[in-house]
Write a protein that holds these residues in place. Structure first.
Motif, PDB file in Angstrom:
ATOM      1  N   VAL A  31       0.840  -1.194   0.000  1.00 53.14           N
ATOM      2  CA  VAL A  31       0.000   0.000   0.000  1.00 53.14           C
ATOM      3  C   VAL A  31       0.878   1.247   0.000  1.00 53.14           C
ATOM      4  O   VAL A  31       0.600   2.225  -0.696  1.00 53.14           O
ATOM      5  CB  VAL A  31      -0.939  -0.010   1.223  1.00 53.14           C
ATOM      6  CG1 VAL A  31      -1.712   1.299   1.324  1.00 53.14           C
ATOM      7  CG2 VAL A  31      -1.898  -1.191   1.139  1.00 53.14           C
ATOM      8  N   LEU A  32       1.958   1.228   0.796  1.00 52.84           N
ATOM      9  CA  LEU A  32       2.911   2.332   0.837  1.00 52.84           C
ATOM     10  C   LEU A  32       4.191   1.926   0.115  1.00 52.84           C
ATOM     11  O   LEU A  32       4.757   0.867   0.383  1.00 52.84           O
ATOM     12  CB  LEU A  32       3.246   2.707   2.279  1.00 52.84           C
ATOM     13  CG  LEU A  32       2.199   3.485   3.062  1.00 52.84           C
ATOM     14  CD1 LEU A  32       2.677   3.702   4.494  1.00 52.84           C
ATOM     15  CD2 LEU A  32       1.898   4.819   2.398  1.00 52.84           C
ATOM     16  N   CYS A 110       3.419  15.988  -0.013  1.00 52.15           N
ATOM     17  CA  CYS A 110       3.329  15.809   1.432  1.00 52.15           C
ATOM     18  C   CYS A 110       2.153  16.571   2.038  1.00 52.15           C
ATOM     19  O   CYS A 110       2.173  16.904   3.228  1.00 52.15           O
ATOM     20  CB  CYS A 110       4.626  16.232   2.114  1.00 52.15           C
ATOM     21  SG  CYS A 110       5.038  15.244   3.579  1.00 52.15           S
ATOM     22  N   GLY A 112      -0.956  15.255   2.006  1.00 53.06           N
ATOM     23  CA  GLY A 112      -1.947  14.255   2.389  1.00 53.06           C
ATOM     24  C   GLY A 112      -2.967  13.935   1.320  1.00 53.06           C
ATOM     25  O   GLY A 112      -3.790  13.033   1.495  1.00 53.06           O
ATOM     26  N   ALA A 115      -3.001  10.172  -0.138  1.00 54.36           N
ATOM     27  CA  ALA A 115      -3.660   9.159   0.686  1.00 54.36           C
ATOM     28  C   ALA A 115      -5.172   9.252   0.553  1.00 54.36           C
ATOM     29  O   ALA A 115      -5.870   8.233   0.433  1.00 54.36           O
ATOM     30  CB  ALA A 115      -3.243   9.320   2.141  1.00 54.36           C
ATOM     31  N   ALA A 118      -6.172   7.948  -2.798  1.00 51.63           N
ATOM     32  CA  ALA A 118      -6.131   6.490  -2.828  1.00 51.63           C
ATOM     33  C   ALA A 118      -7.407   5.907  -2.242  1.00 51.63           C
ATOM     34  O   ALA A 118      -7.972   4.942  -2.778  1.00 51.63           O
ATOM     35  CB  ALA A 118      -4.911   5.982  -2.068  1.00 51.63           C
ATOM     36  N   ALA A 119      -7.877   6.485  -1.133  1.00 52.85           N
ATOM     37  CA  ALA A 119      -9.120   6.011  -0.529  1.00 52.85           C
ATOM     38  C   ALA A 119     -10.301   6.210  -1.474  1.00 52.85           C
ATOM     39  O   ALA A 119     -11.192   5.362  -1.568  1.00 52.85           O
ATOM     40  CB  ALA A 119      -9.367   6.747   0.788  1.00 52.85           C
ATOM     41  N   SER A 130      -1.666   2.081  -4.609  1.00 50.32           N
ATOM     42  CA  SER A 130      -0.524   2.330  -3.722  1.00 50.32           C
ATOM     43  C   SER A 130      -0.311   3.839  -3.608  1.00 50.32           C
ATOM     44  O   SER A 130      -0.756   4.608  -4.463  1.00 50.32           O
ATOM     45  CB  SER A 130       0.750   1.672  -4.262  1.00 50.32           C
ATOM     46  OG  SER A 130       0.598   0.269  -4.395  1.00 50.32           O
ATOM     47  N   VAL A 131       0.398   4.236  -2.553  1.00 49.91           N
ATOM     48  CA  VAL A 131       0.689   5.648  -2.301  1.00 49.91           C
ATOM     49  C   VAL A 131       2.180   5.795  -2.036  1.00 49.91           C
ATOM     50  O   VAL A 131       2.773   4.988  -1.313  1.00 49.91           O
ATOM     51  CB  VAL A 131      -0.099   6.170  -1.079  1.00 49.91           C
ATOM     52  CG1 VAL A 131       0.266   7.616  -0.783  1.00 49.91           C
ATOM     53  CG2 VAL A 131      -1.597   6.045  -1.312  1.00 49.91           C
ATOM     54  N   GLN A 133       5.016   7.367  -0.080  1.00 47.99           N
ATOM     55  CA  GLN A 133       5.125   7.976   1.235  1.00 47.99           C
ATOM     56  C   GLN A 133       5.805   9.335   1.158  1.00 47.99           C
ATOM     57  O   GLN A 133       6.744   9.546   0.399  1.00 47.99           O
ATOM     58  CB  GLN A 133       5.923   7.061   2.166  1.00 47.99           C
ATOM     59  CG  GLN A 133       6.120   7.637   3.559  1.00 47.99           C
ATOM     60  CD  GLN A 133       7.083   6.816   4.385  1.00 47.99           C
ATOM     61  OE1 GLN A 133       7.734   5.927   3.873  1.00 47.99           O
ATOM     62  NE2 GLN A 133       7.176   7.128   5.673  1.00 47.99           N
TER      63      GLN A 133
END
Length: 214
Positions: A31-32, A110, A112, A115, A118-119, A130-131, A133
């Motif tokens: 996922v990350l 960075c 957010g 993420a 992705a949801a 995938s994201v 980081q």
């Protein structure tokens, strides 16, 4: 293509994980991931950049898709509203040329948004998400990934591929789920805002209320 200098940033701590490649060409990945992983697997995935359009135009991963989240953000987090968001997300992803079977990797600077994006992709029905980081675009530059400047290119619609795709409504908690968690203890509520926001000392621009859920 104009060359954009890379900022000096520390290495990310995410370990590289070798993906499993399937017979149909798709991959199973963490996922990350980090920028090094993305560089190694660039040809096997679709990259979605969730930054604002102006930031995307100033320098982005070559071949990536610009998908700012502003148009997908909603004030209502009820289950019916999330279902409507899933429909809008499928339409938007299809217009961007993303198919539901694609493996997408989202990155940002960075803030957010990757993420959250992705949801939303998972809410729309995608299963290979995938994201990157941290600040994915900065680390892409640090590791020598190709950068392109300019607006997003026009994409060929994949709307037809989304016709029979079902929403994955459990990927984002609805307001009703939050109520159940607080009243019935059905889940643990994690507040990922800053400590000052949690204590009600400051408030976010997008939310008039201060403090935290009991």
């Amino acid at each position: 293509m104009p060359s954009v200098p890379a900022p000096a940033l520390p290495e990310l701590a995410v370990p590289l994980t070798s993906p499993v490649r399937h017979a149909d060409g798709r991959i199973t990945a963490p996922v990350l991931v980090d920028a090094r992983w993305l560089i190694a697997q660039r040809d096997a995935v679709r990259v979605i950049d969730t930054r604002a359009a102006a930031s995307f135009a100033s320098g982005h991963v070559s071949g990536s898709i610009s998908l700012p989240l502003d148009a997908l953000l909603i004030d209502d987090s009820s289950r019916p509203a999330l279902e409507r968001l899933a429909v809008v997300a499928r339409t938007t992803l299809g217009a961007c040329g993303i198919a539901p079977t694609d493996h997408v990797v989202l990155l940002d600077d960075c803030d957010g948004s990757a993420a959250l994006g992705a949801a939303i992709c998972e809410l729309a029905g995608m299963r290979h998400v995938s994201v990157v980081q941290g600040s994915g675009i900065d680390m892409w530059r640090v590791h020598g990934g190709a950068i392109t400047e300019g607006p997003a290119e026009a994409a060929t619609s994949t709307a037809a591929a989304w016709v029979d795709v079902d929403s994955r409504t459990t990927s984002i908690a609805a307001f009703e789920d939050l109520i159940d968690a607080v009243v019935d203890g059905a889940a643990v509520v994690l507040d990922v805002r800053s400590q000052l926001e949690h204590e009600g000392i400051v408030g976010a621009p997008c939310c008039a209320a201060r403090g935290a859920v009991p």
